[in-house]
Design an enzyme around this catalytic site. Structure first.
Site, PDB file in Angstrom:
ATOM      1  N   HIS A 111      -9.928   1.057   2.833  1.00 40.43           N
ATOM      2  CA  HIS A 111      -9.365   2.768   3.224  1.00 40.43           C
ATOM      3  C   HIS A 111     -10.549   4.106   3.518  1.00 40.43           C
ATOM      4  O   HIS A 111     -10.630   4.267   4.512  1.00 40.43           O
ATOM      5  CB  HIS A 111      -8.736   3.892   1.714  1.00 40.43           C
ATOM      6  CG  HIS A 111      -7.739   3.438   2.219  1.00 40.43           C
ATOM      7  ND1 HIS A 111      -6.517   3.129   2.907  1.00 40.43           N
ATOM      8  CD2 HIS A 111      -6.641   2.206   1.238  1.00 40.43           C
ATOM      9  CE1 HIS A 111      -5.661   2.942   2.128  1.00 40.43           C
ATOM     10  NE2 HIS A 111      -5.432   2.209   1.362  1.00 40.43           N
TER      11      HIS A 111
ATOM     12  N   CYS B 218       0.867  -1.267   0.348  1.00 42.50           N
ATOM     13  CA  CYS B 218       0.515   0.052   0.042  1.00 42.50           C
ATOM     14  C   CYS B 218       0.861   1.139   0.114  1.00 42.50           C
ATOM     15  O   CYS B 218       1.959   1.658   0.864  1.00 42.50           O
ATOM     16  CB  CYS B 218      -0.699  -0.146   1.233  1.00 42.50           C
ATOM     17  SG  CYS B 218      -2.014   1.580   1.576  1.00 42.50           S
TER      18      CYS B 218
ATOM     19  N   HIS C  34      -9.654  -3.455  -1.686  1.00 39.26           N
ATOM     20  CA  HIS C  34      -8.313  -2.943  -0.540  1.00 39.26           C
ATOM     21  C   HIS C  34      -8.517  -1.145  -0.767  1.00 39.26           C
ATOM     22  O   HIS C  34      -8.281  -1.156   0.328  1.00 39.26           O
ATOM     23  CB  HIS C  34      -7.176  -3.311  -1.406  1.00 39.26           C
ATOM     24  CG  HIS C  34      -5.539  -2.514  -0.797  1.00 39.26           C
ATOM     25  ND1 HIS C  34      -4.658  -2.847  -0.354  1.00 39.26           N
ATOM     26  CD2 HIS C  34      -5.400  -1.104  -0.519  1.00 39.26           C
ATOM     27  CE1 HIS C  34      -4.077  -1.674   0.006  1.00 39.26           C
ATOM     28  NE2 HIS C  34      -4.456  -0.770   0.051  1.00 39.26           N
ATOM     29  N   GLU C  35      -8.926  -1.002  -1.701  1.00 40.17           N
ATOM     30  CA  GLU C  35      -9.494   0.687  -1.757  1.00 40.17           C
ATOM     31  C   GLU C  35     -10.477   0.774  -0.749  1.00 40.17           C
ATOM     32  O   GLU C  35     -10.962   1.455   0.145  1.00 40.17           O
ATOM     33  CB  GLU C  35      -8.981   1.219  -2.891  1.00 40.17           C
ATOM     34  CG  GLU C  35      -8.706   1.309  -3.653  1.00 40.17           C
ATOM     35  CD  GLU C  35      -6.759   1.636  -3.172  1.00 40.17           C
ATOM     36  OE1 GLU C  35      -6.920   1.896  -2.212  1.00 40.17           O
ATOM     37  OE2 GLU C  35      -5.984   1.132  -4.356  1.00 40.17           O
TER      38      GLU C  35
END
EC number: 3.5.1.88
Lengths: 167, 174
Positions: free
Chosen positions: A142, A96, A138-139
Site C-alpha cells: 500500500h 483487502c 500486503h500492507e
C-alpha cells in the site's frame, strides 16, 4: 481515538506512493492509535496501512495475534519499513478492506526480514514468516500504491510452488 | 435486469471473445463472472450475464458472430439464488500421477462422499506421449474440515498410485 473511514478502490489515493515519516511527535502517535483502532474494527482486523485511510505516509500496522495467538510479534508498528531480505514463495488467497468482496491468489515471500522505525523513531528489525510475513508484505505494498490486485496470479500458475527461489 | 448463464463453444481462433462480448455490449447486456479457456483446439466461454429484455433478444444479438465464427451458443436463465457467487473455497487438492483412466472419478467420488463442494477444477494432461502424466487442481469447500479430506483421500494414494496434496486455502483479509 477514532475509527477512520477506509478508502476503497478506485480511490486514486490508494495508487499513489506514500512519503517517509520525518516527525515522530505526539500527532503521529495519535494518528497511529487511530490507525490501530481502525484496523481492529475492520473485517480482517490484522493489518492496515496509512494510505488506506487517506494519509500518504509510510506507516503500516500489523497484528496477527487474532490468527496466530502468541506465535508472532504481536502488535507491530512499522514506520518507514524496508524489506531487506526474503526467502521462499507461497501462494495464498488474499482480500483487502480497500477492495471489498473480492479475493484472489497472490504470491508472497514466505520469510522476510524488515527494517523499520518504531513509533519513537528507533530502528527495529523484524523477522516474519508465513501468515505474518504475508500480512506485512500486503500492507507494505500500500505504501507504494500497489494493491493485491496488481499481483493476482492465474490459477494455472500456482500448480506447483517453487520453493527454491532466492534473490 | 435478469441473469443467464451463457455458454459459447467454437473452434479456437483469434477474435471469439471480442466478437461475443461486443455483441453482448451492443445488446445492453453486462458481463458478470466468467471463465474462458482453450480446450482441445476449441475455445469455451462460460459467463454470467445480465440482460435487459428477453433471452431471444440476446440470441439475436449474438447471431452475426455465431454465423461468422461458427459458434455454438447456449443460454440458461438463472434464478437469483443460483446467481449468488457463493462462499470462497477453503481447500485446495492437488493430484498428479501417471495418466490412466479413473483418476478423476475416484478422487471426486471420495470428495463427494464427505460433502466436498468443488468450486473449481482444472486439469491438464502432460508429460511425454509414452509416459503421459495427469495433473489436477481442485479448489472447493470442505464442510467436514480439511482432516476429513485428508482421511478420505489417503487410501487413494496407494490404490491409484497418485500423489495427492491437501492444502488449506485461507483467505486473509488485510
Amino acid at each position: 481515538m477514532a475509527v477512520l473511514p477506509i478508502l476503497t478502490y478506485p480511490d486514486p489515493l490508494l495508487q499513489r506512493p506514500a512519503v517517509a515519516v520525518a516527525n515522530f511527535d505526539a500527532e503521529l502517535r495519535a494518528f497511529v492509535d487511530d490507525l490501530i483502532e481502525t484496523m481492529r474494527a475492520g473485517p480482517g482486523g490484522v493489518g492496515i496501512a496509512a494510505p488506506q485511510v487517506g494519509r500518504l505516509q509510510r506507516i503500516v500496522v500489523v497484528d496477527v495475534r487474532a490468527k496466530l495467538g502468541d506465535d508472532c510479534h504481536g502488535l507491530m508498528v512499522l514506520v518507514n519499513p524496508d524489506l531487506i531480505a526474503w526467502e521462499g514463495v507461497a501462494v495464498g488467497r488474499e482480500g483487502c478492506m480497500s477492495v471489498p468482496d473480492f479475493t484472489g491468489n497472490v504470491i508472497r515471500a514466505e520469510q522476510i526480514r524488515v527494517q523499520a522505525q518504531d513509533i519513537h523513531g528507533e530502528d527495529r528489525v523484524y523477522e516474519c514468516a508465513g501468515f505474518e510475513a504475508r500480512a506485512v508484505q500486503h500492507e507494505m505494498d500500500h505504501l507504494d500504491g500497489l494493491l493485491f490486485l496488481d499481483r493476482l496470479v492465474s490459477r494455472k500458475t500456482d500448480l506447483f510452488r517453487r520453493k527454491v527461489y532466492k534473490r | 435486469m435478469s441473469q443467464a448463464l451463457l455458454t459459447v463453444i467454437g473452434e479456437d481462433r483469434p477474435g471469439i471473445v471480442a466478437a461475443v462480448t461486443q455483441a453482448l455490449y451492443t445488446a445492453g447486456c453486462s458481463i458478470g463472472d466468467a471463465s474462458m479457456m482453450r480446450l482441445g483446439g476449441y475455445f469455451a466461454i462460460m459467463q454470467v450475464l445480465s440482460y435487459p429484455q428477453d433471452l431471444g433478444a440476446v440470441e439475436m444479438a449474438l447471431d452475426a458472430a455465431v454465423k461468422r465464427l461458427n459458434l455454438r451458443v447456449h443460454l440458461d436463465p438463472l434464478s437469483s439464488v443460483a446467481a449468488d457467487g457463493g462462499a470462497a473455497p477453503d481447500t485446495r487438492v492437488t493430484v498428479f500421477g501417471a495418466d490412466r483412466p479413473g483418476i478423476v472419478a475416484s478422487v471426486t467420488a471420495a470428495l463427494a462422499s464427505i460433502g466436498f463442494n468443488i468450486v473449481d477444477l482444472e486439469s491438464e494432461r502432460s508429460g511425454s506421449p509414452e509416459h503421459p502424466i495427469y495433473i489436477m487442481v481442485i479448489q472447493g469447500r470442505a464442510p467436514a474440515g480439511i482432516a476429513a479430506v485428508q482421511e478420505v483421500l489417503a487410501p487413494l494414494r496407494e490404490r491409484e498410485s497418485i500423489d495427492i496434496g491437501v492444502h488449506p486455502l485461507e483467505t486473509v483479509v488485510l
